[in-house]
Design a protein around this motif. Structure first.
Motif, PDB file in Angstrom:
ATOM      1  N   GLU A   1       1.373  -1.004   0.033  1.00 55.01           N
ATOM      2  CA  GLU A   1       0.022  -0.121  -0.383  1.00 55.01           C
ATOM      3  C   GLU A   1       0.423   1.309   0.340  1.00 55.01           C
ATOM      4  OE1 GLU A   1      -2.362  -0.253   2.934  1.00 55.01           O
ATOM      5  OE2 GLU A   1      -3.961  -1.738   2.362  1.00 55.01           O
TER       6      GLU A   1
ATOM      7  N   GLU B   1      -3.232   3.735 -10.660  1.00 54.88           N
ATOM      8  CA  GLU B   1      -4.376   3.547 -11.163  1.00 54.88           C
ATOM      9  C   GLU B   1      -4.365   1.931 -11.807  1.00 54.88           C
ATOM     10  OE1 GLU B   1      -7.443   4.071 -10.112  1.00 54.88           O
ATOM     11  OE2 GLU B   1      -6.366   5.514  -8.453  1.00 54.88           O
TER      12      GLU B   1
ATOM     13  N   ILE C   1       2.026   1.691  -3.627  1.00 52.01           N
ATOM     14  CA  ILE C   1       1.887   2.339  -4.584  1.00 52.01           C
ATOM     15  C   ILE C   1       0.741   3.383  -4.426  1.00 52.01           C
ATOM     16  CG2 ILE C   1      -0.932   2.162  -5.141  1.00 52.01           C
ATOM     17  CD1 ILE C   1      -1.156  -0.699  -4.765  1.00 52.01           C
TER      18      ILE C   1
ATOM     19  N   THR D   1      -6.696  -6.956  -8.795  1.00 49.56           N
ATOM     20  CA  THR D   1      -8.266  -7.107  -8.574  1.00 49.56           C
ATOM     21  C   THR D   1      -8.701  -8.334  -9.121  1.00 49.56           C
ATOM     22  OG1 THR D   1      -9.035  -6.116 -10.637  1.00 49.56           O
ATOM     23  CG2 THR D   1      -9.316  -4.855  -8.003  1.00 49.56           C
TER      24      THR D   1
ATOM     25  N   LYS E   1      -3.313  -1.253  -9.362  1.00 53.63           N
ATOM     26  CA  LYS E   1      -4.656  -1.567  -8.208  1.00 53.63           C
ATOM     27  C   LYS E   1      -5.709  -2.256  -9.272  1.00 53.63           C
ATOM     28  CE  LYS E   1      -4.763   2.824  -5.822  1.00 53.63           C
ATOM     29  NZ  LYS E   1      -5.119   4.209  -5.062  1.00 53.63           N
ATOM     30  N   GLU E   2      -6.160  -1.767 -10.117  1.00 51.49           N
ATOM     31  CA  GLU E   2      -6.739  -3.018 -10.955  1.00 51.49           C
ATOM     32  C   GLU E   2      -6.550  -4.029 -10.976  1.00 51.49           C
ATOM     33  OE1 GLU E   2      -8.474  -3.326 -15.836  1.00 51.49           O
ATOM     34  OE2 GLU E   2      -7.731  -1.439 -15.023  1.00 51.49           O
TER      35      GLU E   2
ATOM     36  N   GLU F   1       1.346   6.768  -6.848  1.00 55.36           N
ATOM     37  CA  GLU F   1       0.774   7.819  -6.920  1.00 55.36           C
ATOM     38  C   GLU F   1       0.405   9.401  -7.348  1.00 55.36           C
ATOM     39  OE1 GLU F   1      -4.136   7.455  -5.799  1.00 55.36           O
ATOM     40  OE2 GLU F   1      -2.856   6.831  -4.308  1.00 55.36           O
TER      41      GLU F   1
END
Length: 451
Positions: free
Chosen positions: A110, A125, A113, A132, A128-129, A117
């Protein structure tokens, strides 16, 4: 001529690291390919490898990191700061960067990332995608870098936009065409683009037919499609058909290699992915379950033989043929299952089960008779009783037929149940066929020799 890693070179690198001769190290390694840099890192201890990673340009070390064994890479990353990890990831393709983040502890991932960012919100982004999606699906294997154009653009406008997009793409395998909503509609041939009038619209020159996969498509299916149609890359779309990424041939080759290693270990009776340099506890956990299965299988064989103790007293020579029968059953079963598992992996297992049943019976009968003839000849040379020879030979034929059928149908059944059929090529088949083989051997001997 390929670059070779020599002991002299490694010793020289170690000496320069100890002397902290940064400029000399940079000069020495600047022209070396990142894959060779990874080989050099693999020959160094953790502190030396970390020193080099911090020293060299991230453009090279980011690629080298992906060539390292996963365990060694994780240990190096533990020695890097959040900022240093972020710098490495910013130089990677998004699929590789997402893989690295997935290896980090959740809290540290985290932070990495969040650091990315600040510098590149779009990259963060994308990562993060990607995180998933399930690991071995198209979503988990794809990268976000690609070149896409809209069907409403002119050829001249398309070329300008392609130049802008291609700056962030390492290799341009294909140019994809999308509509206003971003849905994949086709692909663009570079030849057609170059020969079309500058004012022509992409809708007039693009190829509407394009192979694609969904984000949820399994890795095995992707590999099959790319192999069948000889693709260097394949686009990935979401449930609405919107283009979200692409998978290149090098990504799928890595996936196939990892799957082959898992299947090989499973076939050898290792229940989880391990490396030779893993600790004793991890190796024990991976091997022990199947060894326990083998133990119980052996105990079952002992129990079967115990039920025929009268036979061993009356025909003691049966005892000497027991290992032969068990070994042939195991060998035939593993051969049959290995062929079926390979066929399932390549999607080559076609036709009805009944046809396959007849084929296996015919093949087993031929092999069994050939081996039985050799066994009878051996018995005659050893001057065994004729009835005894024929009994053992017949038992061998039947054992081979049953072992081949078990080795054929167990992987097919496992595959239909959603279980990896590679599990059938190891101790599972060997142990089960040992039990069947010994039981059939003694039962047939009881029928023919009368005890």
């Amino acid at each position: 001529m390929s670059f070779e890693i020599s002991n002299k070179l490694i010793d020289q690198v170690k000496h320069l690291i100890e002397a902290e001769s940064d400029s000399s190290l940079q000069d020495m390694l600047s022209e070396i390919h990142f894959a060779d840099v990874a080989d050099i890192l693999g020959e160094l201890n953790l502190s030396q490898a970390t020193y080099l990673i911090k020293l060299l340009d991230s453009e090279k070390t980011s690629e080298a990191l992906m060539e390292l064994e996963e365990d060694f890479r994780e240990r190096i990353l533990e020695n890097l700061s959040v900022k240093e990890i972020a710098e490495e990831l910013e130089e990677m393709d998004t699929d590789d960067a997402a893989d690295v983040i997935a290896e980090l502890p959740e809290e540290r991932a985290e932070k990495v990332i969040a650091k990315i960012e600040i510098e590149d919100e779009k990259l963060a982004e994308d990562l993060k995608e990607l995180l998933t999606y399930e690991e071995d699906t198209a979503g988990g294997l794809m990268a976000k870098e690609l070149v896409k154009v809209k069907e409403t653009w002119t050829v001249a406008g398309c070329v300008r936009e392609m130049r802008r997009q291609a700056e962030k793409v390492t290799r341009v395998h294909s140019i994809y065409v999308v509509d206003k909503q971003g849905k994949l509609t086709g692909r663009l041939s570079l030849k057609d683009l170059l020969t079309a009038p500058a004012k022509a619209h992409i809708s007039e020159v693009y190829i509407p037919k394009v192979d694609r996969v969904n984000v949820a498509t399994e890795g095995e299916e992707i590999a099959r499609i790319m192999q069948k149609y000889d693709l260097e890359a394949i686009p990935v779309v979401d449930q609405e058909g919107i283009l979200v990424g692409r998978i290149t041939i090098d990504d799928i080759v890595d996936f196939i290699k990892d799957e082959a290693e898992k299947d090989y270990q499973m076939a050898a009776g290792i229940s989880q992915d391990v490396e030779a340099d893993d600790n004793v506890w991890e190796l024990t956990r991976a091997r022990l379950p199947w060894l326990i299965l083998g133990l119980f299988g052996g105990l079952a064989s002992v129990s079967i033989m115990g039920g025929f103790h009268e036979a061993l007293e009356k025909y003691p020579d049966l005892f000497f043929f027991t290992p032969l029968i068990a070994a042939m059953a195991g060998n035939v079963g593993v051969q049959s299952s290995a062929i079926i598992v390979q066929g399932l992996a390549n999607d080559n297992v076609k036709g009805s089960l009944w046809d396959r049943l007849l084929k296996e019976i015919g093949l087993s009968l031929i092999n069994g008779i050939a081996l039985a003839v050799l066994l009878v000849i051996y018995g005659a040379i050893r001057q065994y009783d004729s009835l005894f020879n024929l009994t053992v030979a017949l038992a061998l034929i039947l054992v081979i037929i049953v072992a081949a059928l078990v080795g054929t149908f167990v992987p097919i059944i496992l595959n239909k149940k959603g279980i990896d059929p590679a599990i059938a090529t190891g101790p599972f088949i060997t142990t089960s066929n040992d039990i069947f083989g010994i039981f059939l051997f003694f039962y047939i001997a009881k029928l023919f020799l009368g005890f």
